[in-house]
Motif scaffolding. Structure first.
Motif, short mmCIF file in Angstrom:
data_model
loop_
_atom_site.label_atom_id
_atom_site.label_comp_id
_atom_site.label_asym_id
_atom_site.label_seq_id
_atom_site.Cartn_x
_atom_site.Cartn_y
_atom_site.Cartn_z
N GLY A 76 0.77 -1.22 0.00
CA GLY A 76 0.00 0.00 0.00
C GLY A 76 0.81 1.28 0.00
O GLY A 76 2.04 1.27 0.04
N VAL A 77 0.07 2.37 -0.03
CA VAL A 77 0.66 3.70 -0.05
C VAL A 77 0.24 4.49 1.19
O VAL A 77 -0.69 4.11 1.90
N HIS A 78 0.94 5.58 1.41
CA HIS A 78 0.58 6.53 2.46
C HIS A 78 0.11 7.81 1.78
O HIS A 78 0.84 8.40 0.98
N PRO A 79 -1.11 8.27 2.06
CA PRO A 79 -1.64 9.48 1.43
C PRO A 79 -1.64 10.67 2.38
O PRO A 79 -1.61 10.51 3.60
N TRP A 80 -1.71 11.86 1.81
CA TRP A 80 -1.87 13.07 2.64
C TRP A 80 -2.48 14.20 1.82
O TRP A 80 -2.45 14.18 0.58
N PHE A 81 -3.04 15.17 2.53
CA PHE A 81 -3.68 16.33 1.92
C PHE A 81 -2.82 17.56 2.23
O PHE A 81 -2.49 17.82 3.39
N ALA A 82 -2.48 18.32 1.20
CA ALA A 82 -1.72 19.55 1.38
C ALA A 82 -2.59 20.72 0.91
O ALA A 82 -3.08 20.71 -0.23
#
Length: 258
Positions: A76-82
């Motif tokens: 999997g991946v690690h997501p984030w909101f900027a």
């Protein structure tokens, strides 16, 4: 069921499991992810995907994802909101970080780190982007969704809640993003005790049993089947197939890499 029938069912289950794990195994074998990462020395420098806030007066929202640290990156991946409001000189980043739960802290982290920084060596991609008035409206929604995240004191790598569960939660609250989380967003289908929810993109619906088995039908995501938390799917809009570990294989380039 006869012994012969039981053996046949077991063989089918083992074959299915092998097919699901083939993608993650390939990712490791190809060197896409490394099993040995010194997190304290891993590269966190920006990659140049975020607009310079000093030269960009309009509001900006970007959603990123990068391969997770160590063996987790095979799955999997690690997501984030900027986000950057109009006129702001810095970005605010919203994400869920698992180690915070182990220290008794809320898992939702809000910081001013580099919006496009590598995730412990892994290069991020942009999953969605908004500019101007649309971004300004989304910024408020993202902040409110992050503050109301129902699993702020919980974290499980599998089947969730984790960082991808958070990304899906925020995306449902801000449908203007039309966020199509990648098939490698392990945990995005975790609905807690719920069974039915809107798709993260807001363009369809999904059913899921604790993030372990489910089905998603949406205009943006296409058709996705969740088995043991791993996603297999078809995206007709981008002429793409979605595979566990590998992600999407597309004949046509999407607006953003997924």
């Amino acid at each position: 069921m006869t012994a012969k029938g039981a053996v046949k069912v077991l063989s089918i289950c083992l074959l299915l499991l092998a097919l699901l794990l083939a993608g993650p195994v390939f990712v490791i074998a190809s060197g896409t992810v490394s099993l040995r990462v010194d997190w304290s020395r891993a590269d966190r420098t920006p990659v140049g995907l975020a607009p310079d806030p000093a030269a960009t007066p309009e509001a900006v929202v970007q959603v990123y994802a990068a391969r997770a640290l160590s063996w987790r990156g095979a799955f999997g991946v690690h997501p984030w909101f900027a986000v950057k409001p109009a006129g702001a000189r810095t970005y605010t980043v919203y994400e869920v970080i698992g180690w915070r739960a182990y220290r008794g802290l809320p898992v939702v982290a809000v910081s001013n780190r580099d919006p496009d920084g590598r995730w412990f060596g892994a290069t991020p991609t942009v999953l969605a982007e908004l500019r101007g008035p649309a971004a300004e409206a989304a910024i408020t929604g993202i902040a409110e969704a992050a503050a109301s995240y129902p699993y702020a004191g919980e974290y499980r790598v599998w089947p969730g809640p984790n960082s991808n569960t958070f990304a899906a939660w925020v995306a449902r609250a801000v449908p203007g993003l039309r966020l199509d989380l990648p098939s490698t967003a392990l945990g995005k289908d975790y609905l807690g005790h719920g069974v039915v929810a809107r798709a993260p993109s807001g363009t369809g619906w999904q059913v899921s049993l604790y993030g372990v088995a489910g089905l998603l039908l949406a205009v943006e995501e296409g058709v996705e089947v969740n088995l043991l938390g791993l996603t297999v799917g078809i995206d007709p809009l981008d002429l793409a197939i979605k595979l566990p570990g590998i992600g999407r294989l597309a004949l046509r380039t999407a607006a953003f890499p997924k």
